[in-house]
Design a protein around this motif. Structure first.
Motif, PDB file in Angstrom:
ATOM      1  N   TRP A  34       0.870  -1.163   0.000  1.00 32.09           N
ATOM      2  CA  TRP A  34       0.000   0.000   0.000  1.00 32.09           C
ATOM      3  C   TRP A  34       0.908   1.215   0.000  1.00 32.09           C
ATOM      4  N   ILE A  68     -11.158   5.244   1.226  1.00 27.99           N
ATOM      5  CA  ILE A  68     -11.464   3.897   0.735  1.00 27.99           C
ATOM      6  C   ILE A  68     -12.971   3.681   0.645  1.00 27.99           C
ATOM      7  N   PRO A  77     -13.957  -3.883  -4.258  1.00 28.53           N
ATOM      8  CA  PRO A  77     -12.508  -4.105  -4.328  1.00 28.53           C
ATOM      9  C   PRO A  77     -12.228  -5.376  -5.133  1.00 28.53           C
ATOM     10  N   GLU A  82      -6.583  -4.424  -2.113  1.00 28.55           N
ATOM     11  CA  GLU A  82      -7.746  -3.543  -1.938  1.00 28.55           C
ATOM     12  C   GLU A  82      -8.714  -4.145  -0.927  1.00 28.55           C
ATOM     13  N   TRP A  86      -9.614  -2.678   2.898  1.00 27.24           N
ATOM     14  CA  TRP A  86     -11.033  -2.382   3.102  1.00 27.24           C
ATOM     15  C   TRP A  86     -11.565  -3.153   4.309  1.00 27.24           C
TER      16      TRP A  86
END
Length: 151
Positions: A34, A68, A77, A82, A86
Protein backbone atom coordinates in the motif's frame (compact mmCIF):
# COMPACT_ATOMS: atom_id res chain seq x y z
CA UNK A 1 14.40 33.46 23.74
CA UNK A 2 15.66 30.74 26.04
CA UNK A 3 17.68 27.84 24.53
CA UNK A 4 15.11 25.38 25.95
CA UNK A 5 12.23 27.05 24.08
CA UNK A 6 14.28 27.26 20.90
CA UNK A 7 15.10 23.53 21.10
CA UNK A 8 11.42 22.70 21.57
CA UNK A 9 10.50 24.74 18.51
CA UNK A 10 13.01 22.85 16.38
CA UNK A 11 11.78 19.48 17.61
CA UNK A 12 8.18 20.42 16.92
CA UNK A 13 9.10 21.59 13.43
CA UNK A 14 10.73 18.22 12.74
CA UNK A 15 7.64 16.39 13.95
CA UNK A 16 5.30 18.08 11.47
CA UNK A 17 2.68 15.62 10.39
CA UNK A 18 1.48 15.62 6.81
CA UNK A 19 -2.16 14.56 6.38
CA UNK A 20 -2.95 11.57 4.18
CA UNK A 21 -4.61 12.55 0.92
CA UNK A 22 -4.62 9.33 -1.12
CA UNK A 23 -3.43 5.73 -1.40
CA UNK A 24 -2.72 3.23 -4.15
CA UNK A 25 -1.46 -0.29 -4.66
CA UNK A 26 2.27 -0.22 -5.38
CA UNK A 27 3.94 -3.24 -7.01
CA UNK A 28 7.63 -4.05 -6.85
CA UNK A 29 8.45 -7.35 -8.52
CA UNK A 30 6.04 -9.94 -7.14
CA UNK A 31 5.37 -7.95 -3.96
CA UNK A 32 2.45 -5.61 -3.52
CA UNK A 33 2.36 -2.72 -1.07
CA UNK A 34 0.00 0.00 0.00
CA UNK A 35 1.45 3.33 -0.98
CA UNK A 36 0.17 6.03 1.35
CA UNK A 37 0.38 9.51 -0.13
CA UNK A 38 0.53 12.53 2.15
CA UNK A 39 0.39 16.27 1.47
CA UNK A 40 3.54 17.46 -0.28
CA UNK A 41 3.91 14.09 -2.06
CA UNK A 42 5.40 12.46 1.05
CA UNK A 43 4.86 8.73 0.57
CA UNK A 44 5.19 5.62 2.69
CA UNK A 45 4.77 1.99 1.61
CA UNK A 46 3.54 -0.91 3.74
CA UNK A 47 3.31 -4.55 2.81
CA UNK A 48 1.53 -5.64 5.99
CA UNK A 49 -1.41 -3.99 7.70
CA UNK A 50 0.21 -4.56 11.11
CA UNK A 51 3.20 -2.45 10.03
CA UNK A 52 0.85 0.30 8.94
CA UNK A 53 -0.93 0.17 12.30
CA UNK A 54 2.37 0.54 14.14
CA UNK A 55 3.24 3.69 12.17
CA UNK A 56 -0.23 5.30 12.21
CA UNK A 57 -2.29 6.96 14.89
CA UNK A 58 -6.09 7.11 14.90
CA UNK A 59 -6.18 10.27 12.79
CA UNK A 60 -4.04 8.54 10.16
CA UNK A 61 -6.50 5.65 9.98
CA UNK A 62 -9.65 7.76 9.79
CA UNK A 63 -8.61 9.49 6.57
CA UNK A 64 -7.76 6.31 4.58
CA UNK A 65 -11.04 4.78 5.76
CA UNK A 66 -13.01 7.72 4.36
CA UNK A 67 -11.00 7.66 1.09
CA UNK A 68 -11.46 3.90 0.74
CA UNK A 69 -15.18 4.06 1.60
CA UNK A 70 -15.62 6.75 -1.02
CA UNK A 71 -13.83 4.63 -3.63
CA UNK A 72 -15.71 1.42 -2.88
CA UNK A 73 -19.23 2.82 -2.55
CA UNK A 74 -19.65 2.50 -6.31
CA UNK A 75 -17.27 -0.41 -7.04
CA UNK A 76 -16.15 -3.56 -5.31
CA UNK A 77 -12.51 -4.11 -4.33
CA UNK A 78 -11.05 -6.44 -6.95
CA UNK A 79 -7.41 -6.81 -5.91
CA UNK A 80 -6.33 -8.70 -2.80
CA UNK A 81 -4.60 -5.63 -1.35
CA UNK A 82 -7.75 -3.54 -1.94
CA UNK A 83 -9.94 -6.10 -0.19
CA UNK A 84 -7.47 -6.49 2.65
CA UNK A 85 -7.25 -2.78 3.50
CA UNK A 86 -11.03 -2.38 3.10
CA UNK A 87 -11.79 -5.28 5.46
CA UNK A 88 -9.13 -4.37 8.04
CA UNK A 89 -10.12 -0.71 8.26
CA UNK A 90 -13.81 -1.60 8.51
CA UNK A 91 -12.99 -4.05 11.31
CA UNK A 92 -11.23 -1.30 13.25
CA UNK A 93 -14.11 1.16 13.06
CA UNK A 94 -17.36 -0.72 12.45
CA UNK A 95 -18.49 -3.50 14.75
CA UNK A 96 -19.98 -6.42 12.86
CA UNK A 97 -21.43 -9.19 15.01
CA UNK A 98 -21.08 -11.67 12.13
CA UNK A 99 -17.37 -10.94 11.65
CA UNK A 100 -15.19 -13.73 13.07
CA UNK A 101 -12.65 -11.22 14.42
CA UNK A 102 -15.35 -9.38 16.44
CA UNK A 103 -16.71 -12.69 17.73
CA UNK A 104 -13.23 -13.79 18.76
CA UNK A 105 -12.50 -10.41 20.35
CA UNK A 106 -15.73 -10.57 22.40
CA UNK A 107 -14.90 -14.14 23.44
CA UNK A 108 -11.36 -13.10 24.45
CA UNK A 109 -12.77 -10.12 26.36
CA UNK A 110 -15.16 -12.42 28.24
CA UNK A 111 -12.34 -14.85 29.07
CA UNK A 112 -10.03 -12.00 30.13
CA UNK A 113 -12.75 -10.54 32.35
CA UNK A 114 -13.40 -13.93 33.98
CA UNK A 115 -9.68 -14.53 34.49
CA UNK A 116 -9.37 -11.09 36.04
CA UNK A 117 -12.19 -11.76 38.47
CA UNK A 118 -10.79 -15.20 39.34
CA UNK A 119 -7.34 -13.69 39.86
CA UNK A 120 -8.75 -11.05 42.21
CA UNK A 121 -10.68 -13.69 44.15
CA UNK A 122 -7.58 -15.88 44.41
CA UNK A 123 -5.44 -12.95 45.56
CA UNK A 124 -8.05 -12.00 48.15
CA UNK A 125 -8.20 -15.62 49.39
CA UNK A 126 -4.41 -15.82 49.60
CA UNK A 127 -4.26 -12.52 51.45
CA UNK A 128 -6.90 -13.73 53.92
CA UNK A 129 -5.00 -17.01 54.41
CA UNK A 130 -1.76 -15.08 54.85
CA UNK A 131 -3.43 -12.73 57.32
CA UNK A 132 -4.87 -15.74 59.21
CA UNK A 133 -1.43 -17.36 59.34
CA UNK A 134 0.13 -14.13 60.60
CA UNK A 135 -2.65 -13.80 63.16
CA UNK A 136 -2.09 -17.39 64.36
CA UNK A 137 1.66 -16.71 64.70
CA UNK A 138 0.97 -13.47 66.57
CA UNK A 139 -1.52 -15.17 68.91
CA UNK A 140 0.94 -18.02 69.50
CA UNK A 141 3.63 -15.51 70.51
CA UNK A 142 1.21 -13.66 72.78
CA UNK A 143 0.17 -16.90 74.52
CA UNK A 144 3.82 -17.89 74.87
CA UNK A 145 4.53 -14.54 76.52
CA UNK A 146 1.54 -14.89 78.82
CA UNK A 147 2.38 -18.49 79.78
CA UNK A 148 6.05 -17.78 80.41
CA UNK A 149 6.90 -17.72 84.10
CA UNK A 150 7.56 -14.29 85.50
CA UNK A 151 10.62 -13.51 87.52
Amino acid sequence: MSPYFKANMNVEALQTKYPIIDWEIYTEGARKYWKIIRVGNHTEVYQFFDDMLKAFDREDLVKPLSIIKEKFTSTEPTKDKEREIWVELKRLFEQDTDDELWKLQKHIHDITWRLGVLTQLLVAKLLVEQDCEMLRELLKKIFMQVERPRR
